[in-house]
Design a protein around this motif. Sequence first.
Motif, PDB file in Angstrom:
ATOM      1  N   LYS A 160       0.832  -1.205   0.000  1.00  0.00           N
ATOM      2  CA  LYS A 160       0.000   0.000   0.000  1.00  0.00           C
ATOM      3  C   LYS A 160       0.868   1.257   0.000  1.00  0.00           C
ATOM      4  O   LYS A 160       2.004   1.251   0.461  1.00  0.00           O
ATOM      5  N   CYS A 161       0.273   2.336  -0.487  1.00  0.00           N
ATOM      6  CA  CYS A 161       0.913   3.634  -0.373  1.00  0.00           C
ATOM      7  C   CYS A 161       0.974   3.984   1.116  1.00  0.00           C
ATOM      8  O   CYS A 161      -0.025   3.858   1.826  1.00  0.00           O
ATOM      9  N   SER A 162       2.128   4.421   1.582  1.00  0.00           N
ATOM     10  CA  SER A 162       2.266   4.666   3.023  1.00  0.00           C
ATOM     11  C   SER A 162       1.525   5.927   3.459  1.00  0.00           C
ATOM     12  O   SER A 162       1.341   6.151   4.642  1.00  0.00           O
ATOM     13  N   SER A 188       5.198   4.772  -2.006  1.00  0.00           N
ATOM     14  CA  SER A 188       4.159   5.773  -2.220  1.00  0.00           C
ATOM     15  C   SER A 188       3.491   5.543  -3.559  1.00  0.00           C
ATOM     16  O   SER A 188       4.089   4.988  -4.487  1.00  0.00           O
ATOM     17  N   CYS A 189       2.237   5.983  -3.659  1.00  0.00           N
ATOM     18  CA  CYS A 189       1.593   5.940  -4.973  1.00  0.00           C
ATOM     19  C   CYS A 189       2.065   7.155  -5.765  1.00  0.00           C
ATOM     20  O   CYS A 189       2.597   8.116  -5.205  1.00  0.00           O
ATOM     21  N   LYS A 190       1.838   7.091  -7.053  1.00  0.00           N
ATOM     22  CA  LYS A 190       2.261   8.178  -7.937  1.00  0.00           C
ATOM     23  C   LYS A 190       1.586   9.496  -7.530  1.00  0.00           C
ATOM     24  O   LYS A 190       2.191  10.557  -7.544  1.00  0.00           O
ATOM     25  N   ARG A 191       0.309   9.399  -7.129  1.00  0.00           N
ATOM     26  CA  ARG A 191      -0.454  10.596  -6.763  1.00  0.00           C
ATOM     27  C   ARG A 191       0.150  11.303  -5.555  1.00  0.00           C
ATOM     28  O   ARG A 191       0.398  12.508  -5.577  1.00  0.00           O
ATOM     29  N   CYS A 192       0.405  10.544  -4.484  1.00  0.00           N
ATOM     30  CA  CYS A 192       0.960  11.157  -3.262  1.00  0.00           C
ATOM     31  C   CYS A 192       2.376  11.663  -3.506  1.00  0.00           C
ATOM     32  O   CYS A 192       2.733  12.761  -3.068  1.00  0.00           O
ATOM     33  N   ASN A 193       3.179  10.863  -4.198  1.00  0.00           N
ATOM     34  CA  ASN A 193       4.557  11.285  -4.485  1.00  0.00           C
ATOM     35  C   ASN A 193       4.555  12.571  -5.311  1.00  0.00           C
ATOM     36  O   ASN A 193       5.350  13.479  -5.080  1.00  0.00           O
TER      37      ASN A 193
END
Length: 249
Positions: free
Chosen positions: A49-51, A88-93
Amino acid sequence: MIKLERVPKPQELTDEIVKELIHRYKQDGSNVWNKNYIKRDLLGMSNNKCSYCECLVNEESKYMEVEHFYPKKDYPDLVVEWENLLPSCKRCNGNKLDYDPKSEPIINPCDTNPKEHLGMRLYRLLGKDDIGNNTIDILYLNEMDRLVLPRFLIGNQVQESLEDILNKIKMYQQGVLQGTRNRNIIVNGFKNLLRQGLPEKEYSATVSTVLLNDQKYSEGKDNLIQLGFWDDELNSLEISLFSIKLDTL
Ligand SMILES: [Zn+2]
């Protein structure tokens, strides 16, 4: 967002390799952190999962990126420092970009329990303090389509399942449903519901919060205790969910 336990660094990431990768990054800016063994162990740490937002990152559309908590641009010596890397997911990063948490702190889920700084209201995260608010703003954690809507959908599904089990419990109490088979359907149904909020599940903070704060959950639990159906497994599942559930603000 939930608390993550930092796992030991990958065996492959020896002190010598770290030095070599830092050197190469400083020379040509290449993506030296983009190693399969780094991604593998980061994903293991977060259960894929995205942290930050808890979406699954092993889905094609949300592929995982290695996030540098302290940005590599400003802290090149931390470019492959294990404690500085988060899955991390691309969105959060993409939202965090080169933000430096030393200017105004945000939550590092490996160091701080997010529930100390974040609460929830109607599927939106709310900060309890400056760190919480800053985290929500920097990572845009209330993006409607990508986060608030998925939280609502999973929360709604949890509430529907809860209502269904509660009806079965009432029917059992009234004698409409009887016997071991129906007892097991009820107990296993309640366990499966709680399992959806375990840390390895997508949006576990949302599920734990929605489930444990629902009046119907308390009602169901009380009835299971009265029927003598509440067991050690249910108890330990509940304890796990309590540790990640957010306060509703
Ligand atoms: Zn994310």
